[in-house]
Design a protein around this motif. Sequence first.
Motif, PDB file in Angstrom:
ATOM      1  N   ILE A  20     -49.605  36.955 -48.455  1.00  0.00           N
ATOM      2  CA  ILE A  20     -49.660  35.906 -49.480  1.00  0.00           C
ATOM      3  C   ILE A  20     -48.706  34.767 -49.138  1.00  0.00           C
ATOM      4  O   ILE A  20     -49.056  33.580 -49.253  1.00  0.00           O
ATOM      5  N   VAL A  21     -47.487  35.110 -48.713  1.00  0.00           N
ATOM      6  CA  VAL A  21     -46.515  34.081 -48.318  1.00  0.00           C
ATOM      7  C   VAL A  21     -47.053  33.278 -47.137  1.00  0.00           C
ATOM      8  O   VAL A  21     -46.942  32.046 -47.100  1.00  0.00           O
ATOM      9  N   ALA A  22     -47.658  33.987 -46.161  1.00  0.00           N
ATOM     10  CA  ALA A  22     -48.241  33.309 -44.999  1.00  0.00           C
ATOM     11  C   ALA A  22     -49.348  32.356 -45.445  1.00  0.00           C
ATOM     12  O   ALA A  22     -49.432  31.219 -44.964  1.00  0.00           O
ATOM     13  N   TYR A  23     -50.187  32.812 -46.371  1.00  0.00           N
ATOM     14  CA  TYR A  23     -51.263  31.968 -46.883  1.00  0.00           C
ATOM     15  C   TYR A  23     -50.694  30.707 -47.542  1.00  0.00           C
ATOM     16  O   TYR A  23     -51.198  29.594 -47.327  1.00  0.00           O
ATOM     17  N   LEU A  24     -49.648  30.862 -48.340  1.00  0.00           N
ATOM     18  CA  LEU A  24     -49.050  29.716 -49.036  1.00  0.00           C
ATOM     19  C   LEU A  24     -48.402  28.747 -48.047  1.00  0.00           C
ATOM     20  O   LEU A  24     -48.474  27.528 -48.237  1.00  0.00           O
ATOM     21  N   ILE A  25     -47.789  29.277 -47.006  1.00  0.00           N
ATOM     22  CA  ILE A  25     -47.226  28.417 -45.969  1.00  0.00           C
ATOM     23  C   ILE A  25     -48.350  27.623 -45.296  1.00  0.00           C
ATOM     24  O   ILE A  25     -48.201  26.447 -44.979  1.00  0.00           O
ATOM     25  N   GLY A  26     -49.475  28.286 -45.097  1.00  0.00           N
ATOM     26  CA  GLY A  26     -50.630  27.612 -44.513  1.00  0.00           C
ATOM     27  C   GLY A  26     -51.106  26.441 -45.356  1.00  0.00           C
ATOM     28  O   GLY A  26     -51.706  25.484 -44.842  1.00  0.00           O
ATOM     29  N   ASN A  27     -50.846  26.495 -46.661  1.00  0.00           N
ATOM     30  CA  ASN A  27     -51.237  25.423 -47.580  1.00  0.00           C
ATOM     31  C   ASN A  27     -50.461  24.126 -47.345  1.00  0.00           C
ATOM     32  O   ASN A  27     -50.856  23.066 -47.844  1.00  0.00           O
ATOM     33  N   LEU A  28     -49.357  24.217 -46.621  1.00  0.00           N
ATOM     34  CA  LEU A  28     -48.540  23.030 -46.357  1.00  0.00           C
ATOM     35  C   LEU A  28     -49.200  22.219 -45.240  1.00  0.00           C
ATOM     36  O   LEU A  28     -48.901  22.390 -44.061  1.00  0.00           O
ATOM     37  N   LEU A  29     -50.102  21.353 -45.618  1.00  0.00           N
ATOM     38  CA  LEU A  29     -50.875  20.582 -44.644  1.00  0.00           C
ATOM     39  C   LEU A  29     -50.048  19.418 -44.103  1.00  0.00           C
ATOM     40  O   LEU A  29     -49.775  18.448 -44.812  1.00  0.00           O
ATOM     41  N   THR A  30     -49.683  19.512 -42.851  1.00  0.00           N
ATOM     42  CA  THR A  30     -48.848  18.479 -42.237  1.00  0.00           C
ATOM     43  C   THR A  30     -49.509  17.109 -42.306  1.00  0.00           C
ATOM     44  O   THR A  30     -48.846  16.100 -42.575  1.00  0.00           O
ATOM     45  N   ALA A  31     -50.814  17.075 -42.078  1.00  0.00           N
ATOM     46  CA  ALA A  31     -51.527  15.793 -42.093  1.00  0.00           C
ATOM     47  C   ALA A  31     -51.410  15.099 -43.448  1.00  0.00           C
ATOM     48  O   ALA A  31     -51.335  13.869 -43.515  1.00  0.00           O
ATOM     49  N   HIS A  32     -51.391  15.865 -44.513  1.00  0.00           N
ATOM     50  CA  HIS A  32     -51.260  15.288 -45.854  1.00  0.00           C
ATOM     51  C   HIS A  32     -49.913  14.584 -45.997  1.00  0.00           C
ATOM     52  O   HIS A  32     -49.850  13.434 -46.465  1.00  0.00           O
ATOM     53  N   PHE A  33     -48.841  15.268 -45.576  1.00  0.00           N
ATOM     54  CA  PHE A  33     -47.500  14.699 -45.725  1.00  0.00           C
ATOM     55  C   PHE A  33     -47.285  13.535 -44.770  1.00  0.00           C
ATOM     56  O   PHE A  33     -46.656  12.534 -45.130  1.00  0.00           O
ATOM     57  N   VAL A  34     -47.809  13.640 -43.560  1.00  0.00           N
ATOM     58  CA  VAL A  34     -47.683  12.550 -42.593  1.00  0.00           C
ATOM     59  C   VAL A  34     -48.407  11.307 -43.101  1.00  0.00           C
ATOM     60  O   VAL A  34     -47.861  10.195 -43.062  1.00  0.00           O
ATOM     61  N   SER A  35     -49.624  11.484 -43.601  1.00  0.00           N
ATOM     62  CA  SER A  35     -50.398  10.329 -44.074  1.00  0.00           C
ATOM     63  C   SER A  35     -49.772   9.705 -45.318  1.00  0.00           C
ATOM     64  O   SER A  35     -49.760   8.482 -45.466  1.00  0.00           O
ATOM     65  N   ARG A  36     -49.235  10.543 -46.189  1.00  0.00           N
ATOM     66  CA  ARG A  36     -48.627  10.051 -47.426  1.00  0.00           C
ATOM     67  C   ARG A  36     -47.289   9.356 -47.171  1.00  0.00           C
ATOM     68  O   ARG A  36     -47.040   8.243 -47.660  1.00  0.00           O
ATOM     69  N   LEU A  37     -46.422  10.033 -46.428  1.00  0.00           N
ATOM     70  CA  LEU A  37     -45.050   9.553 -46.271  1.00  0.00           C
ATOM     71  C   LEU A  37     -44.914   8.435 -45.239  1.00  0.00           C
ATOM     72  O   LEU A  37     -44.127   7.504 -45.431  1.00  0.00           O
ATOM     73  N   LEU A  38     -45.675   8.526 -44.145  1.00  0.00           N
ATOM     74  CA  LEU A  38     -45.511   7.551 -43.072  1.00  0.00           C
ATOM     75  C   LEU A  38     -46.524   6.408 -43.115  1.00  0.00           C
ATOM     76  O   LEU A  38     -46.241   5.309 -42.637  1.00  0.00           O
ATOM     77  N   TYR A  39     -47.706   6.690 -43.670  1.00  0.00           N
ATOM     78  CA  TYR A  39     -48.762   5.674 -43.616  1.00  0.00           C
ATOM     79  C   TYR A  39     -49.312   5.290 -44.990  1.00  0.00           C
ATOM     80  O   TYR A  39     -50.268   4.502 -45.070  1.00  0.00           O
ATOM     81  N   LYS A  40     -48.740   5.862 -46.038  1.00  0.00           N
ATOM     82  CA  LYS A  40     -49.126   5.521 -47.412  1.00  0.00           C
ATOM     83  C   LYS A  40     -50.623   5.691 -47.650  1.00  0.00           C
ATOM     84  O   LYS A  40     -51.250   4.935 -48.398  1.00  0.00           O
ATOM     85  N   GLY A  41     -51.211   6.664 -46.986  1.00  0.00           N
ATOM     86  CA  GLY A  41     -52.637   6.933 -47.158  1.00  0.00           C
ATOM     87  C   GLY A  41     -52.862   8.376 -47.544  1.00  0.00           C
ATOM     88  O   GLY A  41     -51.920   9.141 -47.747  1.00  0.00           O
ATOM     89  N   ASN A  42     -54.120   8.738 -47.663  1.00  0.00           N
ATOM     90  CA  ASN A  42     -54.485  10.120 -47.993  1.00  0.00           C
ATOM     91  C   ASN A  42     -55.471  10.604 -46.935  1.00  0.00           C
ATOM     92  O   ASN A  42     -56.582  10.087 -46.838  1.00  0.00           O
ATOM     93  N   ILE A  43     -55.063  11.579 -46.150  1.00  0.00           N
ATOM     94  CA  ILE A  43     -55.886  12.067 -45.046  1.00  0.00           C
ATOM     95  C   ILE A  43     -57.253  12.549 -45.522  1.00  0.00           C
ATOM     96  O   ILE A  43     -58.234  12.484 -44.785  1.00  0.00           O
ATOM     97  N   HIS A  44     -57.329  13.011 -46.764  1.00  0.00           N
ATOM     98  CA  HIS A  44     -58.605  13.506 -47.293  1.00  0.00           C
ATOM     99  C   HIS A  44     -59.586  12.383 -47.621  1.00  0.00           C
ATOM    100  O   HIS A  44     -60.772  12.641 -47.842  1.00  0.00           O
ATOM    101  N   ASP A  45     -59.085  11.145 -47.649  1.00  0.00           N
ATOM    102  CA  ASP A  45     -59.936  10.017 -48.018  1.00  0.00           C
ATOM    103  C   ASP A  45     -60.334   9.144 -46.834  1.00  0.00           C
ATOM    104  O   ASP A  45     -61.022   8.130 -47.011  1.00  0.00           O
ATOM    105  N   VAL A  46     -59.907   9.520 -45.647  1.00  0.00           N
ATOM    106  CA  VAL A  46     -60.206   8.682 -44.482  1.00  0.00           C
ATOM    107  C   VAL A  46     -60.882   9.504 -43.385  1.00  0.00           C
ATOM    108  O   VAL A  46     -60.713  10.717 -43.298  1.00  0.00           O
TER     109      VAL A  46
END
Length: 199
Positions: A20-46
Amino acid sequence: MVRWKKGGEEGFMKVIILFIVAYLIGNLLTAHFVSRLLYKGNIHDVGSGNAGARNAGRMFGKKAFIFTFLGDAAKGAAVIIAAKCFGFSLTVQLFALLGVILGHLFPVFFRFKGGKGMSTFAGGMLSCQPLLFAVLLVLFIPFYLISRSLTIGALGAIASIPFVMIFFSYKPVIIFIGALISFFIILSHRHNIKEKILK
């Protein structure tokens, strides 16, 4: 039975908690944080909407690809390293790797829309079984030369996991987990496979 380093048999619930812990860690999508924090976008929308390194690189550039790849690979590696530190067996380590990959593919925090698992698999397998990972890299070469596609080359190597495990005489349960990992990663690439076939 799996044992902790300090002794004492480890129970079913501890394995489930690890998964379960491994699954939750897997939920931490790097692309989401990179797109949000560095490019002010949403990876799911592009682009393809996929929260993986390939889509991040296409939409935001090489740095986004590298950060996403390394971040997702680190998730897989971290889970395996933690499992090793607690003295879990190879069977449980691979079960945890399956958990973090499933978390990446089907993240509950992102409506089950994640990445495709290649980077997470690479980091986890390299940390878990370096020799097996090296064999898969070698197998990647002929698949790539035949298909001229990095994706198909990688998927060919991934599909070989259970067969390589059989060749090296892994336990049946480990081969089964390896086959599940292979299945889910290939499943996540089904649209890519269709595109290559239709070309």
